[in-house]
Design an enzyme around this catalytic site. Structure first.
Site, PDB file in Angstrom:
ATOM      1  N   LYS A   1     -13.131 -13.326  -1.552  1.00  0.00           N
ATOM      2  CA  LYS A   1     -11.918 -12.274  -1.197  1.00  0.00           C
ATOM      3  C   LYS A   1     -12.578 -10.882  -0.963  1.00  0.00           C
ATOM      4  O   LYS A   1     -13.498 -10.563  -1.459  1.00  0.00           O
ATOM      5  CB  LYS A   1     -11.265 -12.001  -2.430  1.00  0.00           C
ATOM      6  CG  LYS A   1      -9.981 -11.463  -1.938  1.00  0.00           C
ATOM      7  CD  LYS A   1      -8.865 -12.472  -1.390  1.00  0.00           C
ATOM      8  CE  LYS A   1      -7.509 -11.924  -0.991  1.00  0.00           C
ATOM      9  NZ  LYS A   1      -6.464 -13.055  -1.042  1.00  0.00           N
TER      10      LYS A   1
HETATM   11  P1  NAD Z   1       2.582  -7.443   3.197  1.00  0.00           P
HETATM   12  O1  NAD Z   1       1.818  -6.334   3.129  1.00  0.00           O
HETATM   13  O2  NAD Z   1       3.044  -7.997   4.368  1.00  0.00           O
HETATM   14  O3  NAD Z   1       3.879  -7.206   2.398  1.00  0.00           O
HETATM   15  C1  NAD Z   1       3.738  -6.718   0.969  1.00  0.00           C
HETATM   16  C2  NAD Z   1       5.155  -6.152   0.834  1.00  0.00           C
HETATM   17  O4  NAD Z   1       4.953  -5.873  -0.596  1.00  0.00           O
HETATM   18  C3  NAD Z   1       5.783  -5.000   1.496  1.00  0.00           C
HETATM   19  O5  NAD Z   1       6.782  -5.135   1.899  1.00  0.00           O
HETATM   20  C4  NAD Z   1       5.498  -3.768   0.402  1.00  0.00           C
HETATM   21  O6  NAD Z   1       6.310  -2.697   0.873  1.00  0.00           O
HETATM   22  C5  NAD Z   1       5.755  -4.545  -0.633  1.00  0.00           C
HETATM   23  N1  NAD Z   1       5.237  -3.805  -1.933  1.00  0.00           N
HETATM   24  C6  NAD Z   1       3.979  -3.389  -2.165  1.00  0.00           C
HETATM   25  N2  NAD Z   1       4.072  -2.719  -3.415  1.00  0.00           N
HETATM   26  C7  NAD Z   1       5.208  -3.151  -3.929  1.00  0.00           C
HETATM   27  C8  NAD Z   1       6.005  -2.387  -5.282  1.00  0.00           C
HETATM   28  N3  NAD Z   1       5.059  -1.921  -5.981  1.00  0.00           N
HETATM   29  N4  NAD Z   1       7.096  -2.742  -5.340  1.00  0.00           N
HETATM   30  C9  NAD Z   1       7.943  -3.714  -4.443  1.00  0.00           C
HETATM   31  N5  NAD Z   1       7.353  -3.884  -3.264  1.00  0.00           N
HETATM   32  C10 NAD Z   1       5.990  -3.648  -3.011  1.00  0.00           C
HETATM   33  O7  NAD Z   1       1.686  -8.482   2.441  1.00  0.00           O
HETATM   34  P2  NAD Z   1       1.697 -10.184   2.287  1.00  0.00           P
HETATM   35  O8  NAD Z   1       0.806 -10.522   3.295  1.00  0.00           O
HETATM   36  O9  NAD Z   1       3.257 -10.510   2.261  1.00  0.00           O
HETATM   37  O10 NAD Z   1       1.189 -10.409   0.956  1.00  0.00           O
HETATM   38  C11 NAD Z   1       1.981 -10.121  -0.223  1.00  0.00           C
HETATM   39  C12 NAD Z   1       1.529 -10.924  -1.451  1.00  0.00           C
HETATM   40  O11 NAD Z   1       1.187 -12.382  -1.121  1.00  0.00           O
HETATM   41  C13 NAD Z   1       0.112 -10.422  -1.852  1.00  0.00           C
HETATM   42  O12 NAD Z   1       0.114 -10.628  -3.226  1.00  0.00           O
HETATM   43  C14 NAD Z   1      -0.854 -11.363  -1.058  1.00  0.00           C
HETATM   44  O13 NAD Z   1      -2.048 -11.346  -1.911  1.00  0.00           O
HETATM   45  C15 NAD Z   1       0.045 -12.585  -1.369  1.00  0.00           C
HETATM   46  N6  NAD Z   1      -0.489 -13.596  -0.336  1.00  0.00           N
HETATM   47  C16 NAD Z   1      -0.100 -13.504   1.028  1.00  0.00           C
HETATM   48  C17 NAD Z   1      -0.743 -14.409   1.928  1.00  0.00           C
HETATM   49  C18 NAD Z   1      -0.625 -14.210   3.427  1.00  0.00           C
HETATM   50  O14 NAD Z   1      -0.762 -15.108   4.020  1.00  0.00           O
HETATM   51  N7  NAD Z   1       0.067 -13.268   4.041  1.00  0.00           N
HETATM   52  C19 NAD Z   1      -1.398 -15.587   1.473  1.00  0.00           C
HETATM   53  C20 NAD Z   1      -1.441 -15.747   0.030  1.00  0.00           C
HETATM   54  C21 NAD Z   1      -1.043 -14.699  -0.870  1.00  0.00           C
END
Ligand code: NAD
Length: 418
Positions: A106
């Protein structure tokens, strides 16, 4: 949201809990609990006004026993060494849980990308890619997107790597745009595995998902796609949120319109299709069937865990529950389907992207989705088989048992050298 819990310590506790049920020598266990190496570096980048700004950047390579290190790159002001180490460990056990031939890694840059222009972000990304160049590679370490990064950053990293190496090697990074060697189905892959996990969970628990109500914290890539696909199964998305707050409608929100509103205004707050504006705390404790934390780690602490309204939690985010919250929920009737299964769709389809890049032969979207479904359903079956056979207290521990055994076996097969 509590930021007091160190995610690296949470990871180590999760490993210890499962490893206690496996007969692992202490020295070998230590190897399963900490990264093999961590790059921590400065990026000195020229801003548009000619000034120079310094950004702290990281890449943790946790374990490579099952294959090249694999894991995303995060742009966030909260990025630090322990967070990156934890996330790289979760990747190790995620790739093992779904049985794709990778280790875990990561990376991240301590930056708030909303404060910079596209040209500045390109220079930051290319500076980072230059630092990564000696330690990444198609058979060595393959980064991907994470929070606040996407196709654009991946395309820049691929271009920087290929330019410096004098080659064409799109498989050095995944999550690229389609015309840069990306795969169909990648953008929706994480939300898809969240939906598939929820669907299998309802079948396992003999409940009807078309009757379910859902609350989603974090309406970004993972949260929004999960909402869309769960809606296709007939579930009602009644609450969604982002950093500014949340919205609620007991009859169901129109999830696409809510996303459009967030795209236009920067937040779901104020969305006219809602009957109530709610806080993130109210969202997390809402009286729903399924809670999907899809924001960041440590969203649900011990105290909040006592107040959850949902009895099924599907972890879209990485590490959204603190160990204290896990303890509380393990003694309740709540089922927590762990991140290393539920959000694995991203890495599984990244694996498909890498396979296609290496074969120079590209698949249809339905082939991608079918193969993803097969992998998630197989991993779900491994999870419940272990959960019942080993009689462990949480689904997380059961999934870690499956994953740790695979990593431990790969390490033992290779032996200790020199
Ligand atoms: P993203 O940036 O597209 O979305 C994150 C969302 O969370 C945003 O809408 C943001 O406003 C919101 N957010 C952030 N802090 C917050 C809080 N304190 N309270 C409420 N909302 C909050 O990111 P993503 O790609 O959707 O990733 C989200 C999670 O999923 C992360 O933990 C990431 O590690 C995990 N993840 C994502 C992927 C992927 O392919 N996108 C894969 C595996 C895991």
């Amino acid at each position: 949201m509590s930021h007091k819990v160190n995610p690296f310590e949470s990871l180590q506790e999760q490993i210890d809990e499962a490893a206690a049920l496996l007969d692992i020598e202490p020295g070998k266990l230590e190897r399963l609990k900490r990264p093999e190496r961590v790059l921590e570096t400065n990026l000195s980048v020229e801003m548009d006004d000619g000034s120079v700004e310094l950004f702290r950047a990281f890449r943790s390579q946790f374990n490579g026993d099952r294959g090249p290190y694999k894991g995303g790159i995060r742009y966030h002001p909260g990025v630090d060494r322990d967070e990156v180490k934890a996330l790289s460990g979760w990747m190790t056990y995620k790739t093992a849980a779904v049985n794709v031939p990778y280790g875990g890694g990561k990376g991240g840059i301590r930056i708030d990308p909303s404060q910079y222009t596209t040209a500045e972000l390109e220079r930051v990304t290319r500076a980072y890619a230059t630092e990564l160049r000696p330690i990444v590679g198609v058979d060595r370490d393959i980064p991907a997107p994470d929070v606040n990064t996407g196709q654009q950053e991946m395309n820049w990293i691929k271009d920087t790597y290929e330019t410096l190496e004098g080659t064409t090697e799109p498989g050095v990074i995944t999550g690229k745009g389609l015309d840069s060697g990306g795969t169909k189905g990648r953008v929706r892959a994480t939300g898809r595995s969240v939906m598939l996990t929820a669907r299998e969970a309802f079948e396992y628990l003999d409940r009807d998902i078309s009757e379910a109500t859902v609350a989603i914290q974090g309406y970004g890539n993972a949260g929004f796609v999960a909402a869309r696909l769960l809606d296709d199964l007939g579930a009602d998305i009644v609450a969604v949120s982002d950093t500014s707050g949340g919205v609620y409608n007991p009859d169901g929100l129109q999830e696409f319109a809510a996303k459009q509103y967030k795209r236009e205004t920067g937040s779901v707050v104020g969305f006219e299709g809602a009957t109530e504006q709610i806080t993130n705390r109210e969202l997390l404790t809402a009286d729903v069937d399924i809670l999907i934390p899809a924001a960041l780690e440590n969203a649900i602490n011990e105290q909040l865990a006592h107040e959850l309204g949902a009895d099924i939690v599907i972890e879209a985010a990485n590490g959204p529950l603190t160990p204290g919250a896990d303890d509380v929920l393990s003694e309740s009737d709540t089922y927590v389907f762990p991140d290393i299964l539920a959000n694995a769709g991203g890495v599984v389809v990244s694996y498909f992207e890498w396979v296609q890049n290496r074969q120079r032969f590209y698949w249809s979207e339905s082939r991608v989705n079918d193969r993803l479904e097969r992998i998630v359903v197989d991993a779900f079956d491994d999870l419940v088989e272990t959960y019942e056979r080993r009689d462990v207290s949480t689904l997380r521990t059961a999934m870690y048992l499956v994953a740790i055994e695979r990593v431990r076996n790969a390490a033992s097969d290779g032996g200790i050298w020199p």
